[in-house]
Design a protein around this motif. Structure first.
Motif, PDB file in Angstrom:
ATOM      1  N   ARG A   1       3.291  11.901   0.317  1.00 25.25           N
ATOM      2  CA  ARG A   1       3.137  12.015   1.768  1.00 25.25           C
ATOM      3  C   ARG A   1       2.071  13.034   2.180  1.00 25.25           C
ATOM      4  NH1 ARG A   1       8.777  10.650   1.227  1.00 25.25           N
ATOM      5  NH2 ARG A   1       9.520  12.807   1.122  1.00 25.25           N
ATOM      6  N   LYS A   2       1.643  13.850   1.239  1.00 28.17           N
ATOM      7  CA  LYS A   2       0.565  14.813   1.521  1.00 28.17           C
ATOM      8  C   LYS A   2      -0.824  14.182   1.382  1.00 28.17           C
ATOM      9  CE  LYS A   2       3.317  18.683  -0.279  1.00 28.17           C
ATOM     10  NZ  LYS A   2       3.434  19.666  -1.396  1.00 28.17           N
ATOM     11  N   LEU A   3      -0.888  13.000   0.780  1.00 31.38           N
ATOM     12  CA  LEU A   3      -2.177  12.372   0.506  1.00 31.38           C
ATOM     13  C   LEU A   3      -2.738  11.693   1.748  1.00 31.38           C
ATOM     14  CD1 LEU A   3      -1.382  10.660  -2.939  1.00 31.38           C
ATOM     15  CD2 LEU A   3      -2.575  12.835  -2.561  1.00 31.38           C
TER      16      LEU A   3
ATOM     17  N   LYS B   1      -6.362   7.414  -0.087  1.00 29.25           N
ATOM     18  CA  LYS B   1      -6.133   7.708  -1.491  1.00 29.25           C
ATOM     19  C   LYS B   1      -5.021   6.839  -2.101  1.00 29.25           C
ATOM     20  CE  LYS B   1      -9.031  11.197  -2.082  1.00 29.25           C
ATOM     21  NZ  LYS B   1     -10.161  11.100  -3.024  1.00 29.25           N
ATOM     22  N   LEU B   2      -4.271   6.145  -1.259  1.00 31.75           N
ATOM     23  CA  LEU B   2      -3.107   5.404  -1.752  1.00 31.75           C
ATOM     24  C   LEU B   2      -3.474   4.261  -2.692  1.00 31.75           C
ATOM     25  CD1 LEU B   2      -0.807   5.364   1.413  1.00 31.75           C
ATOM     26  CD2 LEU B   2      -0.880   7.016  -0.480  1.00 31.75           C
TER      27      LEU B   2
ATOM     28  N   LEU C   1       4.154  -1.464  -3.111  1.00 34.21           N
ATOM     29  CA  LEU C   1       5.322  -1.321  -2.250  1.00 34.21           C
ATOM     30  C   LEU C   1       6.019   0.012  -2.492  1.00 34.21           C
ATOM     31  CD1 LEU C   1       7.238  -2.542  -0.152  1.00 34.21           C
ATOM     32  CD2 LEU C   1       8.445  -3.671  -2.027  1.00 34.21           C
ATOM     33  N   THR C   2       6.120   0.413  -3.750  1.00 31.14           N
ATOM     34  CA  THR C   2       6.736   1.700  -4.092  1.00 31.14           C
ATOM     35  C   THR C   2       5.981   2.851  -3.435  1.00 31.14           C
ATOM     36  OG1 THR C   2       7.480   0.828  -6.222  1.00 31.14           O
ATOM     37  CG2 THR C   2       7.382   3.217  -5.995  1.00 31.14           C
TER      38      THR C   2
ATOM     39  N   TYR D   1       5.693   6.769   0.937  1.00 28.27           N
ATOM     40  CA  TYR D   1       4.750   7.401   1.855  1.00 28.27           C
ATOM     41  C   TYR D   1       5.277   7.388   3.285  1.00 28.27           C
ATOM     42  CZ  TYR D   1       0.325   8.465   4.227  1.00 28.27           C
ATOM     43  OH  TYR D   1      -0.653   9.035   5.007  1.00 28.27           O
ATOM     44  N   VAL D   2       5.914   6.283   3.668  1.00 27.01           N
ATOM     45  CA  VAL D   2       6.329   6.094   5.064  1.00 27.01           C
ATOM     46  C   VAL D   2       7.687   6.726   5.343  1.00 27.01           C
ATOM     47  CG1 VAL D   2       6.983   4.364   6.785  1.00 27.01           C
ATOM     48  CG2 VAL D   2       4.924   4.031   5.375  1.00 27.01           C
TER      49      VAL D   2
END
Length: 641
Positions: A20-22, A26-27, A58-59, A64-65
């Motif tokens: 979540r910091k990215l 970058k994902l 999806l992972t 992230y969300v």
């Protein structure tokens, strides 16, 4: 088998909070590195490969969300959760997957707080997630529950039972349908992704809410017309009508390998003030690894393999045939002359040997999907109409259909034939897949016949016995893996119901074996003979009905009798003890001991180590006999010899 890939971005991720910091851009790189790491790890350990590769993006997007572990992420079955394990603090142990003392091949509550619900049997995720969501609602918590369920698991009725009950959860429940095989939707692309973003966005949800408010001021017939028009128009565009009928707001389909699109849609879904949401994600099994993409069936579950070539390490080969293939091939031969024989499996044709039958008799082979309950009652209907159905289901999965076994088969005394693969301990799949309880749960049922072969030749004879038996339900249980190398007769003779056999005759110790522990019983007898203890070994063959005549003879002519079975308490040993008690067979000082699986769940390991832990190998049989003799003063000196 492979070197570790370079993963500079993944190296900075230890927990989902790091994802979540990215920056969003970058994902995709993170997903690529995560996929490489998973392929590398599974090449070393073996395990489930294709499904996990399909949910890498999806992972990343879900973690992230959503605020995991506060938001509860529940993976159905769990065999696709290897990428999830890597990014939830377990990367340093990922190369211990399915090994003794290592990580489970499925989600497991005791393993991580990021595994809020254990799994391994399919179609449980929505029910469990609904429980978490309602608990949050009742306690006033803002946490959400996210269930990720595959299209195959959606073939089970339990998933729809949960969805039908889900409306009360409101926006705390989100179901992600991972469609990777059944082609529920047309091929996806940018247009489909745009539609998913549109129907999940505030630009759509806002005007829709206004329209609903205006419609609410209209007469009731107009309200009903507006609701139905909106529902069916959106269902026509997106394919979501079925899920709408079950109370879900449908979003999709969306390309499950476009991580940025996934993030955008999931953020919209997370922030939507709606009821339960269903996000339809289309993925490809084995995505990103060529050999797995090109042969999804062969790379669903793998042994160790070479990453570059994709070649799996199958070992030297040429050993004894597997029990599942002996079953399938024997049944196929019998069906050549018996048009009433048919075979049923629940989404496991190759795992049960039914694929062999289907190749020869495609019109009499039925794969009902992950629907064991339906499969059993379907077989009962076939039997009631005069067919000879064989239901081939892993022992652990037949547990899911126990009510149907009792109510639809046993009570009606219908001649349904049950072939229970993976009986006993199963190695790397661990406790969730062990066939520990079938002797107990079938042995208590009136009208049932229950058998267990000691080798592959005996299995062939038992399949023939089942085909000829029309007097009621009959079952055979057999283990995973290969047999002993016993020659299989071309035309096996059926067994006499309820009759065992003497394998080795002795006079002081009797070992009463059921199933494939017979080989260990014979080894134990050799060791006991070396100590001067004359030992009989009996292969009982039948757990029900017992060969009472043979058992009476053994108990009345030996000082020690030991039963050996690869099943939980309540099976053979319990029935032999009941017979002995009812008839006073222990009144003369006979020592009876029962050897069975211990009253605990045994985690994954090599099968031989599992059986050693369970105390069912030859040394433990010998020690059990010696302890029994030591408790009898008359046998002390001989036992010490």
């Amino acid at each position: 088998m492979s070197h570790r890939p370079d993963t500079p971005l993944l190296d900075t991720v230890h927990y989902p909070s790091d994802i979540r910091k990215l920056d969003k851009d970058k994902l995709p790189q993170l997903a690529d590195e995560l996929r490489q790491e998973m392929v590398s790890a599974v090449s070393v350990t073996g395990g489930h490969l294709g499904a996990g590769l399909g949910v890498v993006e999806l992972t990343v997007a879900v973690h992230y969300v959503f605020d995991t572990p506060g938001d509860k992420l529940i993976w159905d079955v769990g065999h696709q959760a290897y990428p999830h394990k890597i990014v939830t603090g377990r990367r340093d142990r990922i190369r211990t997957l399915r090994q003794g003392g290592g990580l489970s091949g499925f989600t497991k509550r005791s393993e991580s707080e990021y595994d809020p619900f254990g799994a391994a049997h399919s179609s449980t995720s929505i029910s469990a997630a609904l429980g978490f969501a309602i608990a949050n609602k009742l306690s006033g918590s803002n946490g959400r529950a996210i269930a990720v369920i595959g299209d195959g698991a959606m073939s089970a009725g339990m998933a729809y039972e949960a969805m039908n009950n889900a409306e009360a959860a409101g926006n705390r429940l989100i179901v992600i349908l991972n469609d990777n095989d059944m082609s529920i939707a047309p091929p996806v692309g940018s247009l489909r992704n745009s539609l998913a973003r549109l129907v999940s966005s505030s630009k759509y949800l806002g005007p829709r809410a206004v329209a609903e408010k205006i419609a609410g001021m209209m007469p009731e017939p107009v309200q009903r017309w507006a609701e139905r028009t909106e529902e069916y128009m959106r269902g026509w565009v997106t394919g979501g009508t079925l899920f709408e009928e079950l109370g879900f707001y449908y979003v999709g389909p969306i390309d499950g390998h476009d991580v940025n699109a996934l993030v955008e849609v999931l953020e919209n879904v997370r922030d939507a003030d709606k009821g339960p949401m269903l996000v339809h994600v289309v993925t490809k099994k084995g995505k990103g690894y060529g050999p797995a993409e090109n042969a999804a069936d062969k790379y669903h579950g793998v042994v160790k393999f070479d990453v570059v070539s994709g070649k799996q390490d199958k070992g030297p080969g040429g050993g004894p045939p597997s029990y599942q293939n002996v079953f399938g091939e024997t049944l196929a031969r019998l069906a050549e002359t018996d048009p009433k024989i048919c075979a049923i499996t629940a989404a496991m044709p190759s795992g049960t040997g039914v694929d062999k039958f289907a190749d020869a008799h495609p019109d009499r082979a039925f794969d009902v999907g992950i629907a064991e309950q339906h499969g059993v009652t379907f077989a009962a209907g076939l039997a009631a109409q005069g067919m000879r159905p064989f239901v081939a289901i892993y022992s652990t999965f037949l547990q899911r259909a126990y009510d149907q076994v009792v109510h639809d088969v046993a009570i009606q005394n219908l001649p349904v034939r049950f072939a229970m693969d993976r009986a006993g301990l199963v190695g790397a799949d661990g406790a969730t897949h062990a066939g520990s309880f079938d002797l107990a749960y079938l042995g208590t049922l009136p009208n049932f016949v229950v058998m267990a072969p000691s080798d592959e030749a005996e299995l062939a004879r038992m399949v023939k016995t089942m085909a000829k038996y029309d007097d009621g339900p009959i079952a055979v249980r057999y283990p995973r893996g290969g047999g002993r190398g016993t020659a299989i007769p071309e035309n096996p003779e059926p067994l006499e119901i309820g009759k065992g056999r003497i394998v080795k005759q002795g006079s002081k110790v009797a070992i009463l074996s059921l199933g494939t522990r017979l080989e260990e019983a014979e080894k134990a007898a050799e060791q006991l003979e070396a100590k001067g203890l004359s030992t009989t070994v009996a292969d009982l063959r039948f757990a029900k009905p017992l060969d009472e005549e043979l058992i009476r003879k053994l108990l009345s002519t030996h000082e020690v009798a030991v039963t050996v079975e690869e099943a939980a308490i309540g099976g053979l040993g319990a029935h032999v003890l009941t017979l002995a008690s009812d008839e006073g067979l222990t009144d003369g000082g006979l020592k009876i001991r029962t050897m069975r699986l211990p009253d605990r769940f045994i985690d994954q390991d090599k099968p031989e180590k599992q059986y050693d832990e369970a105390g069912l190998n030859a040394p433990q049989i010998v020690e059990t006999v010696l302890k029994a003799l030591r408790s009898n003063s008359a046998g002390v000196e001989e036992a010490r010899a």
